[in-house]
Design a protein around this motif. Structure first.
Motif, short mmCIF file in Angstrom:
data_model
loop_
_atom_site.label_atom_id
_atom_site.label_comp_id
_atom_site.label_asym_id
_atom_site.label_seq_id
_atom_site.Cartn_x
_atom_site.Cartn_y
_atom_site.Cartn_z
N LEU A 65 0.80 -1.22 0.00
CA LEU A 65 0.00 0.00 0.00
C LEU A 65 0.84 1.27 0.00
CD1 LEU A 65 -2.62 -0.97 2.74
CD2 LEU A 65 -2.94 -1.04 0.26
N GLU A 66 1.98 1.22 0.67
CA GLU A 66 2.78 2.44 0.84
C GLU A 66 4.26 2.07 0.93
OE1 GLU A 66 2.58 6.33 3.80
OE2 GLU A 66 1.26 4.63 4.17
N VAL A 67 5.08 2.85 0.23
CA VAL A 67 6.53 2.63 0.25
C VAL A 67 7.23 3.98 0.37
CG1 VAL A 67 8.54 1.77 -1.01
CG2 VAL A 67 6.35 0.59 -1.22
N GLU A 68 8.03 4.12 1.41
CA GLU A 68 8.95 5.25 1.54
C GLU A 68 10.31 4.59 1.73
OE1 GLU A 68 7.87 8.15 4.57
OE2 GLU A 68 5.75 7.74 4.16
N ARG A 69 11.06 4.51 0.65
CA ARG A 69 12.32 3.75 0.66
C ARG A 69 13.16 4.07 1.89
NH1 ARG A 69 15.37 0.38 -1.53
NH2 ARG A 69 17.61 0.60 -1.69
N TYR A 85 -9.57 -8.12 7.25
CA TYR A 85 -8.67 -7.27 6.48
C TYR A 85 -7.81 -6.50 7.47
CZ TYR A 85 -7.18 -3.51 3.32
OH TYR A 85 -6.44 -2.62 2.59
N SER A 86 -6.50 -6.64 7.34
CA SER A 86 -5.62 -5.91 8.24
C SER A 86 -4.47 -5.30 7.46
CB SER A 86 -5.10 -6.83 9.35
OG SER A 86 -4.26 -7.82 8.82
N ILE A 87 -3.75 -4.41 8.13
CA ILE A 87 -2.62 -3.73 7.50
C ILE A 87 -1.41 -3.83 8.43
CG2 ILE A 87 -1.71 -1.50 6.71
CD1 ILE A 87 -4.62 -0.77 5.94
N VAL A 88 -0.28 -4.20 7.84
CA VAL A 88 0.99 -4.26 8.55
C VAL A 88 1.86 -3.11 8.04
CG1 VAL A 88 3.13 -5.58 8.89
CG2 VAL A 88 0.91 -6.76 8.88
N SER A 89 2.40 -2.33 8.97
CA SER A 89 3.31 -1.24 8.62
C SER A 89 4.63 -1.41 9.35
CB SER A 89 2.71 0.13 8.99
OG SER A 89 1.53 0.36 8.26
N LYS A 102 9.59 -0.10 14.17
CA LYS A 102 8.26 -0.11 14.78
C LYS A 102 7.32 -0.82 13.82
CE LYS A 102 4.87 2.99 16.88
NZ LYS A 102 4.61 4.41 17.22
N LEU A 103 6.72 -1.89 14.29
CA LEU A 103 5.75 -2.62 13.48
C LEU A 103 4.37 -2.36 14.06
CD1 LEU A 103 5.76 -5.83 11.68
CD2 LEU A 103 4.08 -5.69 13.52
N ILE A 104 3.44 -1.98 13.20
CA ILE A 104 2.05 -1.73 13.60
C ILE A 104 1.16 -2.63 12.76
CG2 ILE A 104 0.21 -0.01 13.81
CD1 ILE A 104 2.51 2.13 13.69
N HIS A 105 0.33 -3.44 13.43
CA HIS A 105 -0.60 -4.32 12.72
C HIS A 105 -2.01 -3.93 13.16
CE1 HIS A 105 -1.31 -8.69 11.16
NE2 HIS A 105 -2.20 -7.84 10.70
N THR A 106 -2.75 -3.30 12.24
CA THR A 106 -4.12 -2.86 12.53
C THR A 106 -5.12 -3.82 11.90
OG1 THR A 106 -4.20 -1.46 10.56
CG2 THR A 106 -3.44 -0.42 12.60
N GLY A 107 -6.33 -3.86 12.47
CA GLY A 107 -7.41 -4.66 11.89
C GLY A 107 -7.50 -6.08 12.40
N LEU A 108 -6.77 -6.43 13.45
CA LEU A 108 -6.80 -7.80 13.96
C LEU A 108 -8.21 -8.24 14.36
CD1 LEU A 108 -3.57 -7.86 16.18
CD2 LEU A 108 -3.85 -8.55 13.79
N GLU A 109 -8.99 -7.28 14.83
CA GLU A 109 -10.35 -7.60 15.30
C GLU A 109 -11.28 -8.00 14.15
OE1 GLU A 109 -10.39 -3.48 13.84
OE2 GLU A 109 -8.96 -4.58 15.11
N THR A 110 -10.87 -7.82 12.90
CA THR A 110 -11.74 -8.16 11.77
C THR A 110 -11.66 -9.65 11.40
OG1 THR A 110 -10.09 -7.71 10.03
CG2 THR A 110 -11.41 -5.84 10.81
N PHE A 111 -10.67 -10.36 11.96
CA PHE A 111 -10.51 -11.78 11.64
C PHE A 111 -11.47 -12.64 12.45
CE2 PHE A 111 -6.14 -10.22 10.55
CZ PHE A 111 -6.30 -10.36 9.18
N PRO A 112 -11.74 -13.87 11.99
CA PRO A 112 -12.63 -14.77 12.73
C PRO A 112 -12.15 -14.98 14.17
CG PRO A 112 -12.12 -15.69 10.56
CD PRO A 112 -11.22 -14.50 10.76
#
Length: 142
Positions: A65-69, A85-89, A102-112
Motif C-alpha cells: 500500500l505504501e513505500v517510503e524507501r 482485512y488488516s494492515i501491517v506497517s 516499529k511494526l504496527i498491525h491494525t485490523g486484527l479484530e476483523t478476523f474470525p
C-alpha cells in the motif's frame, strides 16, 4: 471497546539501509521471515505466502500500500478463504548506527474469532519475528 492495533518496537544493531534490505529483499526475507516466491516494494504489488501455527497453515494474501524507501513499508494482510482485512506497517527510524523498527498491525479484530487469529497469537508471532528472528539475522549478516 475500540480496536487497538498491535504495536512492537525494537532497536536493531544495523543501519536503516540494511534493515530495509532485510524487509524488502525476498532472498533475505526467507532467512528470517517468510519464504516469498516474489516480492517488490512497489505500491500495488501483490504477494502471498504460507504461514501459521503448528496445527494449521494459511495462505496469506497481501498487497503493498505504501513505500517510503528506507523508512516505511505498509501492506495488507489477509487470509485466503477467511474474512478479515488488516494492515501491517514497518517504520524504520535511524538511531545513530542502529535503527528503531516499529511494526504496527491494525485490523486484527476483523478476523474470525479463532485461536490462530487471536491477538495473543499475533503478539507471539510478531514478538518472535521483530524481537528475535530479524535482529538475529541482521547480526549474522552484519
Amino acid at each position: 471497546m475500540e480496536a487497538q492495533p498491535f504495536v512492537i518496537e525494537h532497536t536493531m544493531d544495523a543501519p536503516a539501509d540494511k534493515v530495509w534490505e532485510a524487509i524488502t529483499d525476498k532472498d533475505e526475507m526467507k532467512q528470517w521471515y517468510f519464504d516469498l516466491a516474489e516480492f517488490k516494494p512497489e505500491v500495488g504489488y501483490k504477494f502471498e505466502f504460507t504461514g501459521g501455527s503448528e496445527d494449521k497453515t494459511y495462505l496469506h494474501k497481501c498487497e503493498v500500500l505504501e513505500v517510503e524507501r528506507g523508512a516505511k513499508l505498509s501492506h495488507t494482510w489477509t487470509y485466503d478463504g477467511y474474512s478479515g482485512y488488516s494492515i501491517v506497517s514497518w517504520l524504520l527510524t535511524p538511531y545513530g548506527k542502529a535503527t528503531r523498527v516499529k511494526l504496527i498491525h491494525t485490523g486484527l479484530e476483523t478476523f474470525p474469532k479463532e485461536k490462530d487469529f487471536a491477538r495473543e497469537s499475533f503478539s507471539q508471532g510478531w514478538n518472535y519475528i521483530v524481537g528475535k528472528s530479524l535482529p538475529d539475522f541482521l547480526e549474522k549478516a552484519g
